[in-house]
Design a protein around this motif. Structure first.
Motif: not given
Length: 80
Positions: A26-41
């Motif tokens: 959804a983010a055009g092929g990159q992992v954005v920082n916000f998603h990396r933070q959300m991945a914790v939970a």
């Protein structure tokens, strides 16, 4: 200061790994920082992605949604 710390996709909980891939597409092929933070939970991350998917079908264009997100972030002193 963030209360959670971003994780690298390979170090994310197993339940978050497919969610990271979904968000990455959804983010055009990159992992954005916000998603990396959300991945914790994983449960919160899934809830966020479900909500974002629901809102994507709304009346506001993607450009308008992004403008609102930036304005809210700025109002709350978030950096982007």
């Amino acid at each position: 200061m963030p209360r959670t710390h971003a994780v690298e996709p390979e170090n994310a909980p197993e339940q978050s790994k497919p969610l990271i891939e979904e968000a990455k597409k959804a983010a055009g092929g990159q992992v954005v920082n916000f998603h990396r933070q959300m991945a914790v939970a994983p449960a919160a991350f899934k809830g966020y992605l479900d909500l974002a998917g629901t809102l994507a079908g709304g009346a506001l264009s993607r450009k308008d949604q992004e403008a609102i997100a930036i304005a809210i972030s700025d109002k709350h002193g978030c950096t982007y």
